[in-house]
Design a protein around this motif. Structure first.
Motif, mmCIF file in Angstrom:
data_model
loop_
_atom_site.group_PDB
_atom_site.id
_atom_site.type_symbol
_atom_site.label_atom_id
_atom_site.label_comp_id
_atom_site.label_asym_id
_atom_site.label_seq_id
_atom_site.Cartn_x
_atom_site.Cartn_y
_atom_site.Cartn_z
ATOM 1 N N GLY A 158 0.809 -1.211 0.000
ATOM 2 C CA GLY A 158 0.000 0.000 0.000
ATOM 3 C C GLY A 158 0.841 1.260 0.000
ATOM 4 N N VAL A 159 1.927 1.263 0.756
ATOM 5 C CA VAL A 159 2.811 2.431 0.776
ATOM 6 C C VAL A 159 3.443 2.646 -0.594
ATOM 7 C CG1 VAL A 159 4.970 3.336 1.724
ATOM 8 C CG2 VAL A 159 3.260 2.339 3.248
ATOM 9 N N LEU A 160 3.840 1.578 -1.261
ATOM 10 C CA LEU A 160 4.404 1.702 -2.604
ATOM 11 C C LEU A 160 3.378 2.293 -3.566
ATOM 12 C CD1 LEU A 160 6.639 1.220 -4.664
ATOM 13 C CD2 LEU A 160 5.793 -1.125 -4.923
ATOM 14 N N ILE A 161 2.140 1.814 -3.496
ATOM 15 C CA ILE A 161 1.097 2.337 -4.364
ATOM 16 C C ILE A 161 0.798 3.803 -4.027
ATOM 17 C CG2 ILE A 161 -1.349 2.105 -4.989
ATOM 18 C CD1 ILE A 161 -1.024 -0.906 -4.661
ATOM 19 N N MET A 162 0.815 4.137 -2.750
ATOM 20 C CA MET A 162 0.634 5.528 -2.338
ATOM 21 C C MET A 162 1.729 6.411 -2.933
ATOM 22 S SD MET A 162 0.691 7.087 1.537
ATOM 23 C CE MET A 162 2.463 6.813 1.680
ATOM 24 N N VAL A 163 2.961 5.935 -2.916
ATOM 25 C CA VAL A 163 4.073 6.702 -3.475
ATOM 26 C C VAL A 163 3.865 6.925 -4.971
ATOM 27 C CG1 VAL A 163 6.541 6.613 -4.012
ATOM 28 C CG2 VAL A 163 5.740 6.028 -1.726
ATOM 29 N N THR A 164 3.387 5.911 -5.696
ATOM 30 C CA THR A 164 3.152 6.096 -7.129
ATOM 31 C C THR A 164 2.098 7.173 -7.374
ATOM 32 O OG1 THR A 164 1.446 4.368 -7.284
ATOM 33 C CG2 THR A 164 3.727 3.680 -7.580
ATOM 34 N N ALA A 165 1.096 7.246 -6.501
ATOM 35 C CA ALA A 165 0.086 8.301 -6.639
ATOM 36 C C ALA A 165 0.709 9.676 -6.433
ATOM 37 C CB ALA A 165 -1.053 8.080 -5.653
ATOM 38 N N ALA B 196 -3.341 4.226 -9.624
ATOM 39 C CA ALA B 196 -2.837 5.091 -8.556
ATOM 40 C C ALA B 196 -2.117 6.299 -9.140
ATOM 41 C CB ALA B 196 -1.904 4.295 -7.642
ATOM 42 N N VAL B 197 -1.307 6.080 -10.167
ATOM 43 C CA VAL B 197 -0.630 7.191 -10.837
ATOM 44 C C VAL B 197 -1.654 8.172 -11.408
ATOM 45 C CG1 VAL B 197 0.894 7.832 -12.741
ATOM 46 C CG2 VAL B 197 1.364 5.777 -11.402
ATOM 47 N N LEU B 198 -2.675 7.633 -12.048
ATOM 48 C CA LEU B 198 -3.696 8.485 -12.651
ATOM 49 C C LEU B 198 -4.483 9.245 -11.594
ATOM 50 C CD1 LEU B 198 -5.043 6.116 -15.467
ATOM 51 C CD2 LEU B 198 -3.221 7.835 -15.585
ATOM 52 N N ALA B 199 -4.692 8.628 -10.427
ATOM 53 C CA ALA B 199 -5.379 9.326 -9.333
ATOM 54 C C ALA B 199 -4.573 10.533 -8.880
ATOM 55 C CB ALA B 199 -5.615 8.372 -8.166
ATOM 56 N N ALA C 66 1.860 5.746 -16.036
ATOM 57 C CA ALA C 66 0.884 4.676 -15.796
ATOM 58 C C ALA C 66 1.194 3.466 -16.665
ATOM 59 C CB ALA C 66 -0.532 5.181 -16.062
ATOM 60 N N LEU C 67 1.615 3.709 -17.916
ATOM 61 C CA LEU C 67 2.014 2.609 -18.800
ATOM 62 C C LEU C 67 3.213 1.864 -18.228
ATOM 63 C CD1 LEU C 67 1.909 1.054 -21.507
ATOM 64 C CD2 LEU C 67 3.367 2.875 -22.471
ATOM 65 N N VAL C 68 4.159 2.612 -17.692
ATOM 66 C CA VAL C 68 5.341 1.986 -17.088
ATOM 67 C C VAL C 68 4.934 1.082 -15.921
ATOM 68 C CG1 VAL C 68 7.434 2.447 -15.749
ATOM 69 C CG2 VAL C 68 6.964 3.759 -17.827
#
Length: 300
Positions: free
Chosen positions: A30-37, A162-165, A182-184
């Motif tokens: 979750g922290v990794l996904i948060m960082v991508t956002a 997450a990136v798009l958010a 997001a593609l990456v």
């Protein structure tokens, strides 16, 4: 020894319960996904959001990811018991009761996360946060994991959302940079996860999960990992044509080169050791890329 004493010795301590709950919500992922956002936010030009908006974005993405991770463990408890890597999870081991109350808590956490993003950010950001959780919790876990080797490919869209958010929190009209990022993320998930799946292919076979190494064998899967890594690295360099600076390009090139090298070694000699080497290289590659992208975006 009486039953009261026995119960007291087997009851988990508050610290153990806390660790079980933290593991249940998969907070490291979750922290990794948060960082991508947050990186998606950093690379998007526009009016800078307030600190409150940034905090809501981070917590909403983390909360939605935690809800999806907990649902994954709730739904997969039976099959998790069949795998050495997962049999110690809270529901699989029986350390936490698998009651319907957990589903209510998971649903409430997701609703709170999406609702907060809707109120404080905008509808587009809230939608992407919901879709990230939906693709991991439902599309991957329920629909595809036990049906097709493409499970992790399509399920990998959760990181892209997450990136798009993060980008939509600044500007709902998405530009080239966040779309390419997001593609990456979409292309990163398969070689990252398939490397780990090669290392644990016997576990997945025992659990009846059709991960790529189980379906086509570790040797062919290793060649697919290498080809997928090449595609990932090529895509990670595309932002250079759309305004990404030299710092981003250096991070993408260094991390990508190391991942290519490790996946090449895996393709040449598939083994648990080379598979784990490729897996850890994927983490380094993503860390360098995200760090360079965020600093580059803040500088610009």
């Amino acid at each position: 020894m009486n039953t009261t004493t026995l119960a007291s010795t087997t009851r988990p301590s508050p610290a153990q319960v806390a660790r079980l709950v933290l593991g249940l919500f998969k907070l490291r992922i979750g922290v990794l996904i948060m960082v991508t956002a947050l990186v998606g936010l950093a690379v998007t030009p526009g009016v800078s959001p307030s600190l409150v908006q940034v905090a809501v974005l981070a917590l909403a993405v983390l909360g939605a990811s935690a809800a999806a991770g907990a649902f994954n463990q709730y739904y997969e408890a039976e099959s998790d018991r069949l795998m050495a890597r997962t049999r110690g999870r809270a529901f699989a081991s029986g350390a936490l009761p698998r009651s319907r109350a957990w589903l209510l808590l998971i649903g409430a956490l997701l609703a709170l996360s999406v609702g907060a993003a809707w109120q404080v950010l905008n509808g587009s950001a809230a939608l992407y946060i919901f879709l990230g959780a939906f693709f991991y919790g439902v599309v991957y876990t329920v629909w595809l994991k036990r049906r097709s080797w493409t499970n992790i490919v399509i399920g990998g869209l959760s990181g892209s959302f997450a990136v798009l958010a993060g980008a939509a929190a600044v500007n709902p009209a998405l530009g080239a940079q966040p779309l390419l990022l997001a593609l990456v993320l979409f292309l990163w998930t398969p070689p990252h996860f398939w490397s780990l799946a090669i290392a644990g292919s016997a576990d997945y076979a025992a659990a009846g999960v059709p991960m790529l190494p189980v379906v086509v064998g570790p040797q062919r899967a290793a060649r697919v990992v290498f080809a997928s890594t090449l595609a990932l690295v090529a895509a990670s360099l595309l932002p250079g044509a759309f305004g990404a600076g030299p710092l981003y390009m250096a991070g993408a090139a260094i991390g990508g080169g190391w991942f290519v090298y490790k996946s090449w070694r895996l393709a040449r000699a598939p083994s648990r050791q080379t598979a784990l080497g490729s897996f850890f290289a994927s983490l380094l590659q993503l860390s360098l890329l995200l760090g360079a992208a965020s600093i580059d975006g803040l500088i610009r």
